[in-house]
Write an enzyme that holds these catalytic residues in place. Structure first.
Site, PDB file in Angstrom:
ATOM      1  N   LYS A 172     101.698  63.002 -57.325  1.00  0.00           N
ATOM      2  CA  LYS A 172     101.942  61.614 -56.908  1.00  0.00           C
ATOM      3  C   LYS A 172     103.368  61.301 -57.341  1.00  0.00           C
ATOM      4  O   LYS A 172     103.631  61.010 -58.508  1.00  0.00           O
ATOM      5  CB  LYS A 172     100.938  60.704 -57.610  1.00  0.00           C
ATOM      6  CG  LYS A 172     100.602  59.420 -56.902  1.00  0.00           C
ATOM      7  CD  LYS A 172     101.764  58.504 -56.640  1.00  0.00           C
ATOM      8  CE  LYS A 172     102.072  57.488 -57.669  1.00  0.00           C
ATOM      9  NZ  LYS A 172     103.286  56.712 -57.345  1.00  0.00           N
ATOM     10  N   GLU A 249     102.956  61.524 -71.391  1.00  0.00           N
ATOM     11  CA  GLU A 249     104.321  61.523 -71.934  1.00  0.00           C
ATOM     12  C   GLU A 249     104.898  60.153 -71.624  1.00  0.00           C
ATOM     13  O   GLU A 249     105.236  59.863 -70.471  1.00  0.00           O
ATOM     14  CB  GLU A 249     105.162  62.629 -71.276  1.00  0.00           C
ATOM     15  CG  GLU A 249     104.605  64.037 -71.448  1.00  0.00           C
ATOM     16  CD  GLU A 249     104.590  64.502 -72.895  1.00  0.00           C
ATOM     17  OE1 GLU A 249     105.275  63.899 -73.731  1.00  0.00           O
ATOM     18  OE2 GLU A 249     103.862  65.471 -73.180  1.00  0.00           O
ATOM     19  N   CYS A 283     114.137  59.372 -71.076  1.00  0.00           N
ATOM     20  CA  CYS A 283     113.181  59.015 -72.137  1.00  0.00           C
ATOM     21  C   CYS A 283     113.677  59.441 -73.514  1.00  0.00           C
ATOM     22  O   CYS A 283     113.392  58.787 -74.505  1.00  0.00           O
ATOM     23  CB  CYS A 283     111.830  59.657 -71.843  1.00  0.00           C
ATOM     24  SG  CYS A 283     111.908  61.448 -71.735  1.00  0.00           S
ATOM     25  N   GLU A 384     111.852  49.109 -74.887  1.00  0.00           N
ATOM     26  CA  GLU A 384     112.579  50.143 -74.140  1.00  0.00           C
ATOM     27  C   GLU A 384     113.314  49.491 -72.965  1.00  0.00           C
ATOM     28  O   GLU A 384     112.696  48.878 -72.106  1.00  0.00           O
ATOM     29  CB  GLU A 384     111.572  51.181 -73.618  1.00  0.00           C
ATOM     30  CG  GLU A 384     112.237  52.373 -72.990  1.00  0.00           C
ATOM     31  CD  GLU A 384     111.240  53.362 -72.410  1.00  0.00           C
ATOM     32  OE1 GLU A 384     110.212  52.945 -71.859  1.00  0.00           O
ATOM     33  OE2 GLU A 384     111.504  54.571 -72.517  1.00  0.00           O
TER      34      GLU A 384
END
Ligand code: NAD
Length: 480
Positions: A172, A249, A283, A384
């Site tokens: 996906k 993750e 990340c 973040e």
């Protein structure tokens, strides 16, 4: 550009609904093409196709499978130019970074295919008259849900590992960056003599429908997800109904800690390029800089000098170091962080705005932005941002630096810069993070495990540990 189709059961298909949605070039804001808007019926079709392919693919010997994976690696290398060009177009990756992307992706697949050959079992001496062994088996159908920040590398990492070990897969892709994954499927189509139809399927569409349907589907055995913490929690909840495995993750707010005895040159030289690489959308990038008070002003000044030199512009230009952020929506989110930094009293010392001259003013650009005098409770120090916005904080003691660094629900990675081995080891032991660098940051290779502590995720990718996640172990005891 011609509208692409999805790849299900070895065929190029439209969404069952016939609907499509637009994807945009972030450097210009122009529509690139329309992509199939997948939904539940397309997920059902992909799961059926994967279930059919699984017995064929999983029963191949590991040597044969690994040879197929090596061919996939080569095919990626052969198609590196087209894949890189698409990455520039749909993600805004600067040409200098997009070019090598397919080569890194191929390297990852080749690594996994070699490790897989010695990985699928072991014999243990138990007692005379008994043969006891552990047999690793693939899980079955794996749903691989991909974030938009480095789409090709993420597809290669997840698909390469799952497939090399005998699983059948449904990818996906991120809805805003689907084209690279669909081009990857074209590469795989060339290998249809060795890869059964349905071993890899690509279903495009929103996470809230396609991703959710995959996470709930009883035919899916593992959901391997990389993305935000919030989505990770939704996936865990959806997967719990059928007790699926999840590999998560997730996000990070990674501390970059410069101690009073650090090599300042080395720290600044590393900090600037990684803060703005991929427009801050990585990340593992530092999300908050903690600098000892004795060198704070000098660090800030040198960081600004470096940040001013970051060439921001058209991603097709080989001189460009930083392109746009990925979407208009993401630009708005990054800008809301900048506003909160100003509102909460941090000192904006660079950037903070969009470019106002053509042609950059049409794209989703945010100029390199730096805040000084940031304090621990400000939103820009805690959440973040995932953009080119750098908060720089001050600390006065080792204890304070550790307390600040660990004061977060995130714990993906961290770095400490010091010449003192005792300080380094204390931080290595006490930092809450899945990966700690000393005098470096963001250096990563396929054979190093990657995965966070706390709310930054569950499980590891990369290295042999990453392969374990895509298999299950059967213990076998035979009484002779
Ligand atoms: P996101 O969570 O918004 O989306 C990731 C993927 O999940 C997309 O394909 C999306 O369509 C899908 N999705 C969204 N809602 C879903 C749902 N309810 N069910 C199932 N799937 C759903 O993340 P993003 O914005 O694409 O990526 C940025 C985030 O990814 C950042 O938080 C970043 O830190 C994280 N990230 C982490 C790592 C890591 O290795 N830890 C690597 C890259 C990115």
């Amino acid at each position: 550009m011609e509208n692409p189709k999805m790849w299900i059961g070895g065929k190029w298909v439209d969404a069952a609904s016939g609907k499509t949605y637009p994807v945009f070039n972030p450097a210009t804001g122009e529509e690139i093409c329309q992509v199939p808007l997948g939904g539940q019926a397309d997920v059902d079709a992909a799961v059926e196709a994967a279930k059919k392919a699984f017995p064929v693919w999983s029963k191949k010997g590991q040597t044969e499978r690994s040879m197929v994976m090596m061919r996939i690696g080569k095919a990626l290398r052969d198609n590196a130019k087209e894949l890189g060009d698409l990455d520039i177009l749909e993600h805004g990756t600067p040409a200098r970074d997009a070019g090598p992307m397919a080569v890194f992706s191929a390297e990852r697949i080749e690594y996994v295919s070699q490790v897989a050959r010695g990985f699928m079992g072991s014999v243990m001496p138990l007692k005379p008259g008994v043969v006891f062994y552990l047999q690793r088996e693939p899980i079955g159908v794996c749903a691989l849900i991909i974030p938009w920040n480095v789409p090709l590398r993420m597809v290669a990492a997840k698909l390469g590992t799952a497939l090399a070990l005998g699983n059948a897969c449904i990818v996906k892709p991120p809805s805003i960056d689907s084209l690279v994954a669909l081009r990857f499927a074209k590469v795989l189509e060339e290998l249809s003599d060795v890869l059964p139809a349905g071993a890899v399927n690509i279903v495009t569409g929103p996470g809230s429908t396609v991703g959710e349907a995959l996470s709930r589907h009883p035919g899916v055995g593992l959901v391997s997800f990389t993305g935000s913490c919030e989505t990770g929690k939704n996936i865990m909840a959806a997967a719990s109904g059928t007790v699926k495995r999840v590999l998560l993750e997730l996000g990070g707010k990674n501390p970059f800690i410069v101690m009073k005895d650090a090599d300042l040159n080395a720290a600044v030289s590393k900090a600037v390029p990684i803060a703005f690489a991929n427009t801050g959308q990585i990340c593992a990038a530092p999300g908050r800089f903690y600098i000892h008070e004795s060198m704070y002003d000098e660090f800030v000044q040198r960081f600004i000098e470096g940040a001013k030199k970051v060439v921001t512009g058209d991603p097709r230009d080989p001189a460009t170091q930083m392109g746009p952020v990925v979407s208009a929506e993401h630009r708005d989110k990054v800008e809301s962080f900048i506003k909160s930094g100003i509102d909460e009293g941090a000192k904006l010392i660079l950037g903070g705005k969009r470019p106002d001259t053509p042609p950059l003013n049409k794209g989703y650009y945010v100029m390199p932005t730096v805040f000084a005098n940031v304090t621990q409770n400000m939103k820009i120090a805690r959440e973040e941002i995932f953009g080119p916005v750098v908060p720089i904080l001050k600390f006065s003691s080792d204890d304070e630096a550790l307390a600040y660094a660990n004061d977060s629900t995130y714990a993906l990675c961290a770095s400490v810069w010091t010449k003192n081995i005792s300080t380094a080891l204390r931080f290595v032991n006490e930092l809450e993070a899945g990966y700690v660098w000393v005098n470096d940051h963001m250096a990563l290779a396929s054979d190093q495990p990657w995965g966070g502590f706390k709310q930054s995720g569950i499980g590891k990718e990369n290295s042999a540990m990453g392969l374990e996640e895509y298999t299950q172990v059967k213990a076998v005891s035979i009484q002779l």
